[in-house]
Design a protein around this motif. Structure first.
Motif, PDB file in Angstrom:
ATOM      1  N   LEU A  39     -14.050  21.528  33.738  1.00  0.00           N
ATOM      2  CA  LEU A  39     -13.098  22.162  34.643  1.00  0.00           C
ATOM      3  C   LEU A  39     -11.664  21.842  34.208  1.00  0.00           C
ATOM      4  O   LEU A  39     -10.811  22.722  34.152  1.00  0.00           O
ATOM      5  CB  LEU A  39     -13.341  21.677  36.074  1.00  0.00           C
ATOM      6  N   VAL A  40     -11.418  20.563  33.914  1.00  0.00           N
ATOM      7  CA  VAL A  40     -10.078  20.159  33.474  1.00  0.00           C
ATOM      8  C   VAL A  40      -9.720  20.840  32.159  1.00  0.00           C
ATOM      9  O   VAL A  40      -8.624  21.391  32.005  1.00  0.00           O
ATOM     10  CB  VAL A  40      -9.995  18.627  33.328  1.00  0.00           C
ATOM     11  N   ALA A  46      -6.225  27.353  29.855  1.00  0.00           N
ATOM     12  CA  ALA A  46      -5.511  28.438  30.538  1.00  0.00           C
ATOM     13  C   ALA A  46      -4.004  28.233  30.446  1.00  0.00           C
ATOM     14  O   ALA A  46      -3.241  29.193  30.293  1.00  0.00           O
ATOM     15  CB  ALA A  46      -5.950  28.511  31.997  1.00  0.00           C
ATOM     16  N   ALA A  47      -3.558  26.991  30.552  1.00  0.00           N
ATOM     17  CA  ALA A  47      -2.116  26.712  30.471  1.00  0.00           C
ATOM     18  C   ALA A  47      -1.570  27.062  29.104  1.00  0.00           C
ATOM     19  O   ALA A  47      -0.393  27.439  28.970  1.00  0.00           O
ATOM     20  CB  ALA A  47      -1.856  25.248  30.785  1.00  0.00           C
ATOM     21  N   GLY A  50      -0.312  30.362  29.312  1.00  0.00           N
ATOM     22  CA  GLY A  50       0.702  30.635  30.323  1.00  0.00           C
ATOM     23  C   GLY A  50       0.283  30.590  31.765  1.00  0.00           C
ATOM     24  O   GLY A  50       1.050  30.978  32.639  1.00  0.00           O
ATOM     25  N   ARG A  51      -0.912  30.105  32.075  1.00  0.00           N
ATOM     26  CA  ARG A  51      -1.379  30.062  33.457  1.00  0.00           C
ATOM     27  C   ARG A  51      -1.396  28.635  33.978  1.00  0.00           C
ATOM     28  O   ARG A  51      -1.823  27.717  33.271  1.00  0.00           O
ATOM     29  CB  ARG A  51      -2.784  30.658  33.559  1.00  0.00           C
ATOM     30  N   GLY A  52      -0.950  28.446  35.221  1.00  0.00           N
ATOM     31  CA  GLY A  52      -0.914  27.127  35.819  1.00  0.00           C
ATOM     32  C   GLY A  52      -2.142  26.840  36.669  1.00  0.00           C
ATOM     33  O   GLY A  52      -2.999  27.704  36.858  1.00  0.00           O
ATOM     34  N   GLY A  53      -2.220  25.635  37.204  1.00  0.00           N
ATOM     35  CA  GLY A  53      -3.348  25.272  38.058  1.00  0.00           C
ATOM     36  C   GLY A  53      -3.190  23.875  38.616  1.00  0.00           C
ATOM     37  O   GLY A  53      -2.260  23.149  38.268  1.00  0.00           O
ATOM     38  N   VAL A  54      -4.109  23.515  39.486  1.00  0.00           N
ATOM     39  CA  VAL A  54      -4.081  22.214  40.151  1.00  0.00           C
ATOM     40  C   VAL A  54      -5.485  21.629  40.133  1.00  0.00           C
ATOM     41  O   VAL A  54      -6.464  22.333  40.392  1.00  0.00           O
ATOM     42  CB  VAL A  54      -3.613  22.342  41.611  1.00  0.00           C
ATOM     43  N   ALA A 171       3.292  28.098  40.139  1.00  0.00           N
ATOM     44  CA  ALA A 171       1.928  28.574  39.910  1.00  0.00           C
ATOM     45  C   ALA A 171       1.820  29.549  38.758  1.00  0.00           C
ATOM     46  O   ALA A 171       0.788  29.624  38.090  1.00  0.00           O
ATOM     47  CB  ALA A 171       1.382  29.210  41.182  1.00  0.00           C
ATOM     48  N   SER A 172       2.860  30.311  38.509  1.00  0.00           N
ATOM     49  CA  SER A 172       2.798  31.317  37.441  1.00  0.00           C
ATOM     50  C   SER A 172       3.390  30.796  36.137  1.00  0.00           C
ATOM     51  O   SER A 172       3.703  31.573  35.238  1.00  0.00           O
ATOM     52  CB  SER A 172       3.534  32.597  37.873  1.00  0.00           C
ATOM     53  N   THR A 173       3.537  29.490  36.015  1.00  0.00           N
ATOM     54  CA  THR A 173       4.037  28.868  34.793  1.00  0.00           C
ATOM     55  C   THR A 173       2.928  28.026  34.178  1.00  0.00           C
ATOM     56  O   THR A 173       1.947  27.684  34.845  1.00  0.00           O
ATOM     57  CB  THR A 173       5.254  27.967  35.088  1.00  0.00           C
ATOM     58  N   PRO A 174       3.061  27.647  32.896  1.00  0.00           N
ATOM     59  CA  PRO A 174       2.005  26.847  32.251  1.00  0.00           C
ATOM     60  C   PRO A 174       2.077  25.375  32.627  1.00  0.00           C
ATOM     61  O   PRO A 174       2.185  24.488  31.773  1.00  0.00           O
ATOM     62  CB  PRO A 174       2.290  27.061  30.759  1.00  0.00           C
ATOM     63  N   LEU A 175       2.002  25.100  33.930  1.00  0.00           N
ATOM     64  CA  LEU A 175       2.072  23.732  34.440  1.00  0.00           C
ATOM     65  C   LEU A 175       0.780  23.395  35.166  1.00  0.00           C
ATOM     66  O   LEU A 175       0.390  24.072  36.121  1.00  0.00           O
ATOM     67  CB  LEU A 175       3.262  23.583  35.395  1.00  0.00           C
ATOM     68  N   ILE A 176       0.100  22.352  34.680  1.00  0.00           N
ATOM     69  CA  ILE A 176      -1.118  21.862  35.327  1.00  0.00           C
ATOM     70  C   ILE A 176      -0.796  20.580  36.068  1.00  0.00           C
ATOM     71  O   ILE A 176      -0.225  19.646  35.503  1.00  0.00           O
ATOM     72  CB  ILE A 176      -2.227  21.589  34.284  1.00  0.00           C
TER      73      ILE A 176
END
Length: 207
Positions: A39-40, A46-47, A50-54, A171-176
């Motif tokens: 999952l991580v 994804a980042a 360009g996709r972020g997540g938590v 959320a729409s940036t490459p930040l996890i």
């Protein structure tokens, strides 16, 4: 929930690479974590586009929460991420946003300070929250970022508010974001509300 928020928000990421035999699963003491690690790793991949997540990590003391953050940070560094790491401290709870400010300063992105007067402590805290935006924007402008925050159960209320807000704003940036807490520690009710809110956002975003 805004469309930019990636829904891959997971609870209890403890029990988490890219498959058997990978560098992560071969580390000492690293067994039974393949599902959570995938999952991580999926969020990190994804980042990179360009996709972020938590990722929300919670569990009893000693089950491997900090270890999970360590492995994620090492992997992200190897994959070319900028890594920002923070730890909440029980003794620093009277300092608003202390874990995030310290993490950003140690990563070389200190907050800008203003010389204009601020009417009161509430306004000052809100101003500090606003000033977190700049360093984070500077980080994600240069590529994917992993921000880990350990011992969130000791975070001050302003830090929890910032996390609820910033995870949406970026959320729409490459930040996890990887946030780890010990269950039953600190202000459990406030922490439960924050974790539940972030989990609910993730479920809506993945629909």
């Amino acid at each position: 929930m805004s469309h930019g928020f990636i829904g891959d928000v997971s609870r209890n990421v403890l029990d988490a690479a890219e498959g058997p035999g990978s560098r992560e699963t071969s580390w000492p003491g690293w067994r039974g974590r393949a599902r959570e690690w995938e999952l991580v790793a999926g969020l990190l991949r994804a980042a990179r586009v360009g996709r972020g997540g938590v990722v929300l990590v919670e569990g009893r003391p000693g089950v491997g929460k900090s270890r999970m953050l360590d492995v994620a940070a090492a992997t992200a560094t190897r994959w070319g991420f900028r890594v920002v790491r923070g730890v909440a401290d029980e003794l620093a709870q009277l300092m608003p946003l202390a874990p995030l400010i310290s993490a950003l300063e140690e990563s070389g992105c200190p907050l800008r300070t203003g010389d204009n007067g601020v009417p009161g402590p509430v306004d000052r805290r809100l101003l500090l929250l606003e000033r977190l935006q700049g360093p984070l924007e500077a980080l994600v402008a240069h590529g994917p970022v992993l921000l880990t925050l350990d011992d969130v159960h000791w975070a001050d209320p302003m830090t929890l508010l910032a996390l609820r807000s910033l995870t949406v704003d970026f959320a729409s940036t490459p930040l996890i974001w990887m946030l780890a807490r010990t269950t039953g520690g600190g202000d459990a009710l406030r922490l439960d509300r924050m974790f539940n809110t972030l989990s609910a956002r993730g479920r809506r975003g993945s629909g």
